[in-house]
Design an enzyme around this catalytic site. Structure first.
Site, mmCIF file in Angstrom:
data_model
loop_
_atom_site.group_PDB
_atom_site.id
_atom_site.type_symbol
_atom_site.label_atom_id
_atom_site.label_comp_id
_atom_site.label_asym_id
_atom_site.label_seq_id
_atom_site.Cartn_x
_atom_site.Cartn_y
_atom_site.Cartn_z
ATOM 1 N N CYS A 122 0.822 -1.219 0.000
ATOM 2 C CA CYS A 122 0.000 0.000 0.000
ATOM 3 C C CYS A 122 0.854 1.265 0.000
ATOM 4 O O CYS A 122 0.342 2.367 -0.194
ATOM 5 C CB CYS A 122 -0.943 -0.002 1.197
ATOM 6 S SG CYS A 122 -2.039 -1.426 1.160
ATOM 7 N N HIS A 412 -9.746 2.570 -1.046
ATOM 8 C CA HIS A 412 -8.285 2.393 -1.022
ATOM 9 C C HIS A 412 -7.849 1.373 -2.079
ATOM 10 O O HIS A 412 -7.694 0.200 -1.791
ATOM 11 C CB HIS A 412 -7.891 1.946 0.404
ATOM 12 C CG HIS A 412 -6.478 1.500 0.561
ATOM 13 N ND1 HIS A 412 -5.405 2.123 -0.038
ATOM 14 C CD2 HIS A 412 -5.946 0.471 1.272
ATOM 15 C CE1 HIS A 412 -4.298 1.498 0.304
ATOM 16 N NE2 HIS A 412 -4.587 0.487 1.073
ATOM 17 N N CYS A 442 0.768 3.367 5.916
ATOM 18 C CA CYS A 442 1.188 2.034 6.366
ATOM 19 C C CYS A 442 1.021 1.049 5.211
ATOM 20 O O CYS A 442 0.232 1.285 4.299
ATOM 21 C CB CYS A 442 0.366 1.591 7.576
ATOM 22 S SG CYS A 442 -1.407 1.517 7.245
#
Ligand SMILES: CC(=O)SCCNC(=O)CCNC(=O)[C@H](O)C(C)(C)COP(=O)(O)OP(=O)(O)OC[C@H]1O[C@@H](n2cnc3c(N)ncnc32)[C@H](O)[C@@H]1OP(=O)(O)O
Length: 455
Positions: A122, A412, A442
Site C-alpha cells: 500500500c 483504497h 502504512c
C-alpha cells in the site's frame, strides 16, 4: 530542463537530446545544499470505485492509462517526453511485467518516455513519488510522473504450482507423444485456482485480522473508531461539495466521484454494523475499515524551472521522506505500525516536532490503525522502549487530520492511495498559501512510507 522534455506540437519521435538541452541542464538552479527543490504542480486520478462495481471490466492498464491521459490533458503534455514515469500495482497480472511502461505506450505521452514499476504494497504510490522526487532533487530528472493503480475486481488468479509446471513443460515439449504424456498427468485437483488473498504470506492473517490484534493491544474502542470513520465520510463529502476535487479528478466509466462515499454516514449508523475482523467481540467493521476498491492516480513532479517555463504554479514542495519496517513476524510489533517509527525518524532529520504541521494526512487502512498510531506517538513507554526517545512525540490537533476525509470514505485501491494523498495535501497547502503537511502510509509486509510537503 532538456529541450526534449519541452512541449512538442506533435509527438516527439526522436527522443534525442539536443545541444541546447546540455547547456540548459548546466544552468538549472540548485539550492545551496546542492539538492534541487522538488515541485508538485498537479495531479489527476479517476474516481475510486467499489470492487466488482463499475470498473469490474477495467484492467490496471486501462485505469492507470486513463489517469495518465487525464494528467496529459490537464497539463498539455501531449507528445511530450517526460523524464520518467514510475508507478505500480500491488496485484498485477504477469502480462503487465512493466505496467508503467505499458501505460505510457498506451497514453498520449511520447513513447520515448521511460517508465518503471515500483512495488511496496500500500506504500507503492507514495514510494513511486519519493523515488522520482529523489531523482529530480539529484539533477537526474527535470520532470516525472508517479502513480499507482489497483483492482481487486480483476485480481490475477494463478493455476496451482503442479499444473503450472506441467503447462510450462507442455509448451516446451518437442513431440505430440511427449505432449500427450504430459496432458495425461493433469488431475481434477489441478484445476483449483490459486486465488490471491488479502493476507500476509508469513502469518496467513488478513490485514484486518492483524489490525484487530493491534487495536486490542492499544485499547482502541468501537465508538472512537466509528466516530473517526463517520468524520472521514463527512469531510470527504464536504470537500466534494466545495469543488475541491474539480481539478484533481477525471470522470471515468460513469463515475464522477468516489463511489464508496456515503455523506449520510454517522457514528450511530456505524454502531449497528457487525464486526468484520477480530471475532464476535471485534470492534472493526465494514464501516470503520477501508473497502476493497478499484482505481488509479498520478502526480506530476518537476523542477521549479520546468514549472516556471510552462507558467505552471507550484502547489507544494516535497521536502523529506522516510521508510521504516517492523518485525511483525518474530517480534511483537503490529503489522501496520511502521509509520509510528518512520515519522519520528523523519522528524529527526527535518529538525521538526510532530506539532509543527498545518495538516496531517494519515492513510486510513482502518480507523483503529490510525488511532493506534496516534496513541503510540502519545505514549511515554513506546517513545522510550521502541523509539529510544526521552519523551513521546505528543498529540496532534485532530482538526488538522485528514481534513478532506481519507481512505475509509474514498476507498483504497492499494497503490493508488499515495497519489490521492499527495494530490490532496499539495492542493490544501496551495489553498492555504504557506505551511507544512505530514503524510503517513502504512503498508503490508510491516512497512511504512512517510513524507513532508511544504509551501
Ligand atoms: C496497509 C493497508 O492499507 S491494509 C488495508 C487493505 N485493505 C483491506 O484489507 C480491505 C479491508 N476491507 C474488506 O476486506 C471488506 O471491505 C470488509 C470485509 C471489511 C467488508 O466487506 P463487505 O462485507 O463486502 O462490505 P459491505 O460493503 O457489504 O458492507 C457490509 C455492510 O456494512 C454496511 N456499511 C458499510 N459502510 C457503511 C457506512 N458508511 N454506513 C452505513 N453502513 C455501512 C453496508 O451497507 C453493508 O450492509 P448490509 O450488509 O446491510 O448490506
Amino acid at each position: 530542463m532538456s529541450a526534449a522534455e519541452k512541449p512538442a506540437s506533435g509527438r516527439a519521435r526522436s527522443g534525442k537530446s539536443t545541444a541546447k538541452s546540455t547547456s540548459a541542464a548546466k544552468s538549472t538552479g540548485r539550492a545551496r545544499s546542492g539538492v534541487r527543490k522538488v515541485a508538485i504542480v498537479g495531479a489527476n486520478r479517476i474516481p475510486f470505485a467499489r470492487s466488482n462495481g463499475p470498473y469490474a471490466n477495467a484492467s490496471n492498464q486501462d485505469m492507470l492509462t486513463a489517469a495518465l491521459d487525464g494528467l496529459v490533458s490537464r497539463f498539455s503534455l501531449q507528445g511530450e517526453r517526460i523524464g520518467e514515469v514510475a508507478a505500480g500495482a500491488v496485484l498485477k497480472h504477469a502480462r503487465d511485467f512493466n505496467l508503467a511502461r505499458e501505460c505510457v505506450l498506451g497514453s498520449r505521452l511520447a513513447p520515448e518516455t521511460p517508465a518503471s514499476d515500483v512495488q511496496m504494497a500500500c506504500g507503492t504510490g507514495l514510494q513511486a513519488i519519493v523515488n522520482v522526487a529523489n531523482k529530480i532533487a539529484l539533477g537526474q530528472l527535470d520532470s516525472a510522473i508517479a502513480g499507482g493503480v489497483d483492482t481487486t475486481s480483476d485480481a490475477p488468479l494463478a493455476v496451482n504450482d503442479e499444473l503450472r509446471r506441467l503447462l510450462v513443460r507442455l509448451n516446451a515439449a518437442k513431440s505430440f507423444g511427449e505432449r500427450l504424456k504430459l496432458l495425461a498427468k493433469v488431475r481434477p485437483g489441478h484445476i483449483v485456482p490459486d486465488i490471491p488473498r488479502n493476507a500476509e504470506p508469513r502469518t496467513g492473517l488478513s490485514m484486518g485480522e492483524h489490525a484487530s490484534i493491534t487495536a486490542r493491544e492499544w485499547g482502541i474502542g468501537r465508538e472512537e473508531q466509528d466516530e473517526f470513520a463517520a468524520t472521514s465520510h463527512q469531510r470527504l463529502a464536504a470537500a466534494y461539495e466545495r469543488g475541491f476535487f474539480d481539478d484533481l479528478l477525471t470522470p471515468y466509466l460513469g463515475l464522477t466521484r468516489d463511489q464508496n462515499l456515503r455523506p449520510d454516514t454517522s457514528a450511530e449508523k456505524l454502531a449497528k454494523l457487525k464486526p468484520a475482523f477480530g471475532g464476535p467481540e471485534g470492534t472493526m467493521t465494514a464501516g470503520n475499515s477501508t473497502p476493497l476498491t478499484d482505481g488509479a492516480s498520478t502526480v506530476l513532479l518537476v523542477t521549479e524551472e520546468w514549472a516556471k517555463e510552462r507558467r505552471l504554479p507550484v502547489l507544494a514542495y516535497l521536502t523529506f521522506a522516510q521508510t521504516a519496517a517492523v518485525d511483525y513476524v518474530h517480534g511483537d510489533e503490529g503489522l501496520l505500525m511502521a509509520p509510528a517509527y518512520a515519522v519520528p525518524r523523519m522528524l529527526g532529520r527535518a529538525g521538526l516536532s510532530l506539532q509543527d504541521f498545518d495538516f496531517y494526512e494519515i492513510h486510513e487502512a482502518f480507523a483503529s490503525q490510525v488511532l493506534a498510531t496516534l496513541k503510540a506517538w502519545e505514549d511515554a513507554d513506546f517513545a522510550k522502549e521502541r523509539l529510544g526517545l526521552d519523551a513521546p512525540l505528543g498529540s496532534i490537533d485532530r482538526a488538522k487530520l485528514n481534513v478532506n476525509g481519507s481512505s475509509i470514505a474514498a476507498g483504497h485501491p492499494f497503490a493508488a492511495t499515495g497519489g490521492r494523498i499527495v494530490a490532496t495535501l499539495a492542493k490544501l497547502l496551495n489553498e492555504k498559501g504557506s505551511g507544512r503537511g505530514l503524510i503517513s502510509v502504512c503498508a503490508a509486509g510491516g512497512q511504512g512510507v512517510t513524507a513532508i510537503l511544504e509551501r
